[in-house]
Design an enzyme around this catalytic site. Structure first.
Site, PDB file in Angstrom:
ATOM      1  N   ASN A 128       2.740  24.378  54.188  1.00  0.00           N
ATOM      2  CA  ASN A 128       1.370  24.797  53.920  1.00  0.00           C
ATOM      3  C   ASN A 128       1.421  26.241  53.430  1.00  0.00           C
ATOM      4  O   ASN A 128       1.659  27.159  54.206  1.00  0.00           O
ATOM      5  CB  ASN A 128       0.526  24.688  55.198  1.00  0.00           C
ATOM      6  CG  ASN A 128      -0.897  25.175  54.991  1.00  0.00           C
ATOM      7  OD1 ASN A 128      -1.350  25.356  53.862  1.00  0.00           O
ATOM      8  ND2 ASN A 128      -1.617  25.391  56.081  1.00  0.00           N
ATOM      9  N   TRP A 129       1.189  26.421  52.130  1.00  0.00           N
ATOM     10  CA  TRP A 129       1.286  27.760  51.539  1.00  0.00           C
ATOM     11  C   TRP A 129       0.005  28.569  51.692  1.00  0.00           C
ATOM     12  O   TRP A 129      -0.053  29.720  51.268  1.00  0.00           O
ATOM     13  CB  TRP A 129       1.680  27.654  50.068  1.00  0.00           C
ATOM     14  CG  TRP A 129       3.131  27.318  49.867  1.00  0.00           C
ATOM     15  CD1 TRP A 129       4.077  27.150  50.838  1.00  0.00           C
ATOM     16  CD2 TRP A 129       3.804  27.104  48.619  1.00  0.00           C
ATOM     17  NE1 TRP A 129       5.289  26.862  50.281  1.00  0.00           N
ATOM     18  CE2 TRP A 129       5.164  26.822  48.920  1.00  0.00           C
ATOM     19  CE3 TRP A 129       3.405  27.122  47.288  1.00  0.00           C
ATOM     20  CZ2 TRP A 129       6.110  26.563  47.925  1.00  0.00           C
ATOM     21  CZ3 TRP A 129       4.347  26.862  46.298  1.00  0.00           C
ATOM     22  CH2 TRP A 129       5.679  26.594  46.609  1.00  0.00           C
ATOM     23  N   LYS A 130      -1.015  27.952  52.266  1.00  0.00           N
ATOM     24  CA  LYS A 130      -2.262  28.661  52.568  1.00  0.00           C
ATOM     25  C   LYS A 130      -2.771  29.406  51.325  1.00  0.00           C
ATOM     26  O   LYS A 130      -2.699  28.876  50.221  1.00  0.00           O
ATOM     27  CB  LYS A 130      -2.059  29.563  53.778  1.00  0.00           C
ATOM     28  CG  LYS A 130      -1.483  28.785  54.980  1.00  0.00           C
ATOM     29  CD  LYS A 130      -1.385  29.584  56.242  1.00  0.00           C
ATOM     30  CE  LYS A 130      -0.769  28.716  57.340  1.00  0.00           C
ATOM     31  NZ  LYS A 130      -0.764  29.410  58.647  1.00  0.00           N
ATOM     32  N   HIS A 133      -6.900  21.452  59.749  1.00  0.00           N
ATOM     33  CA  HIS A 133      -6.000  22.560  60.087  1.00  0.00           C
ATOM     34  C   HIS A 133      -6.730  23.570  60.959  1.00  0.00           C
ATOM     35  O   HIS A 133      -7.915  23.831  60.788  1.00  0.00           O
ATOM     36  CB  HIS A 133      -5.464  23.238  58.824  1.00  0.00           C
ATOM     37  CG  HIS A 133      -4.354  24.197  59.109  1.00  0.00           C
ATOM     38  ND1 HIS A 133      -4.589  25.498  59.503  1.00  0.00           N
ATOM     39  CD2 HIS A 133      -3.002  24.045  59.090  1.00  0.00           C
ATOM     40  CE1 HIS A 133      -3.426  26.104  59.705  1.00  0.00           C
ATOM     41  NE2 HIS A 133      -2.451  25.249  59.463  1.00  0.00           N
ATOM     42  N   GLU A 152      -0.317  21.082  66.304  1.00  0.00           N
ATOM     43  CA  GLU A 152      -0.120  22.516  66.105  1.00  0.00           C
ATOM     44  C   GLU A 152      -0.861  23.285  67.195  1.00  0.00           C
ATOM     45  O   GLU A 152      -2.069  23.483  67.096  1.00  0.00           O
ATOM     46  CB  GLU A 152      -0.577  22.944  64.712  1.00  0.00           C
ATOM     47  CG  GLU A 152      -1.899  22.359  64.238  1.00  0.00           C
ATOM     48  CD  GLU A 152      -2.457  23.054  63.009  1.00  0.00           C
ATOM     49  OE1 GLU A 152      -1.691  23.693  62.280  1.00  0.00           O
ATOM     50  OE2 GLU A 152      -3.682  22.986  62.805  1.00  0.00           O
ATOM     51  N   GLY A 200       1.370  31.409  63.486  1.00  0.00           N
ATOM     52  CA  GLY A 200       1.403  32.747  62.923  1.00  0.00           C
ATOM     53  C   GLY A 200       1.562  33.849  63.939  1.00  0.00           C
ATOM     54  O   GLY A 200       1.383  35.026  63.618  1.00  0.00           O
ATOM     55  N   SER A 238       4.813  28.368  64.126  1.00  0.00           N
ATOM     56  CA  SER A 238       5.920  29.335  64.048  1.00  0.00           C
ATOM     57  C   SER A 238       7.277  28.652  63.910  1.00  0.00           C
ATOM     58  O   SER A 238       8.255  29.042  64.541  1.00  0.00           O
ATOM     59  CB  SER A 238       5.901  30.266  65.266  1.00  0.00           C
ATOM     60  OG  SER A 238       4.729  31.064  65.271  1.00  0.00           O
ATOM     61  N   GLY A 293       4.391  26.954  58.005  1.00  0.00           N
ATOM     62  CA  GLY A 293       3.530  27.918  57.339  1.00  0.00           C
ATOM     63  C   GLY A 293       4.336  29.014  56.676  1.00  0.00           C
ATOM     64  O   GLY A 293       4.943  28.822  55.630  1.00  0.00           O
ATOM     65  N   GLY A 294       4.365  30.194  57.305  1.00  0.00           N
ATOM     66  CA  GLY A 294       4.982  31.366  56.700  1.00  0.00           C
ATOM     67  C   GLY A 294       6.414  31.172  56.246  1.00  0.00           C
ATOM     68  O   GLY A 294       6.820  31.686  55.191  1.00  0.00           O
TER      69      GLY A 294
END
Length: 251
Positions: free
Chosen positions: A8-10, A97, A170, A176, A215, A236-237
């Protein structure tokens, strides 16, 4: 079923940045992607076409939308319809999400409409669920997850199970933040989700893939994937750089 490793590149990456990262990812992974893995990347809407072109001839890679509106078309400023995602080359979409729930105020009923409408339109759905820290500390894990699944899947019948539906667990407190749910916490939550899905849909429900998100990084991906009832990861990140995401895919 294959393990699904989803990115997920948000709200990150321009079109050129997305294309470059996609090409790096293909170069790093495509020749060595295990037979039991598939990759899903959900970029910003503006980059869907570029990534579709990058992945279209690469086996095991797919793109998805980060959100959707439950209508075929209409005067819904700023929204995107399932058919538009399909037209852009998407096979998947995320619904529910935690950032949309807690920052943008989406409730379970809204998530339910998006989930059912997307499935009926021909998209596969990754339905995201998870508890906040205060809910876990209050011993409400089962209540929260059961409610989110009951409402979120209210209009989803067994026709779409298990092939078109994935559930991503999640824990909100681990997204994050650098905090990761411990192995015992992940196993507990995933076993609970599995039992709830089986109770709802029977044997096919028990076969629905359950992803862990929160994370996820290259140094914990292999351990997470080895846990009972973990059928993939929602990243994510750590998915924003091809080097780190490729390590997760191949973990």
């Amino acid at each position: 079923m294959k393990k699904l490793i989803a990115a997920n590149w948000k709200m990150y990456k321009t079109i050129d940045e997305a294309r470059a990262t996609g090409r790096e990812l293909v170069s790093a992974v495509a020749g060595s992607l295990p037979a039991d893995r598939e990759v899903l990347v959900c970029p910003p809407f503006t980059a869907l076409h570029a990534l579709h072109d990058t992945f279209k001839d690469v086996e095991g890679f797919a793109i998805g939308g980060q959100d959707v509106y439950p209508a075929t078309e209409g005067a819904y400023t700023g929204e995107i319809a399932p058919g538009m995602l399909l037209d852009a080359g998407c096979g998947w979409v995320l619904t529910g999400h935690s950032e949309r729930r807690h920052i943008l105020g989406e409730d379970d009923e809204t998530v339910a409409r998006k989930t059912a409408f997307s499935l009926k339109a021909g998209l596969r759905v990754v339905l995201c669920i998870g508890e906040k820290l205060d809910e876990r500390e209050a011993g409400r894990l089962e209540d929260v997850l059961a409610h989110q699944l009951q409402v979120g899947l209210a209009d989803v019948d067994a026709t779409y199970v298990p092939q078109s539906l994935v559930v991503a667990y999640e824990p909100v407190w681990a997204i994050g933040t650098g905090k990761v749910a411990g192995p015992a916490e992940v196993v507990e939550a995933h076993a609970l989700v599995r039992s709830l899905l089986e109770a709802r849909y029977g044997r096919d429900g028990a076969a629905i893939r359950i992803l862990y998100g929160g994370s996820v990084k290259p140094d914990n991906a292999a351990e997470l994937l080895s846990l009972d009832n973990v059928d993939g990861l929602l990243v994510g990140g750590a998915s924003l750089q091809a080097v780190s995401f490729s390590r997760i895919i191949l973990a």
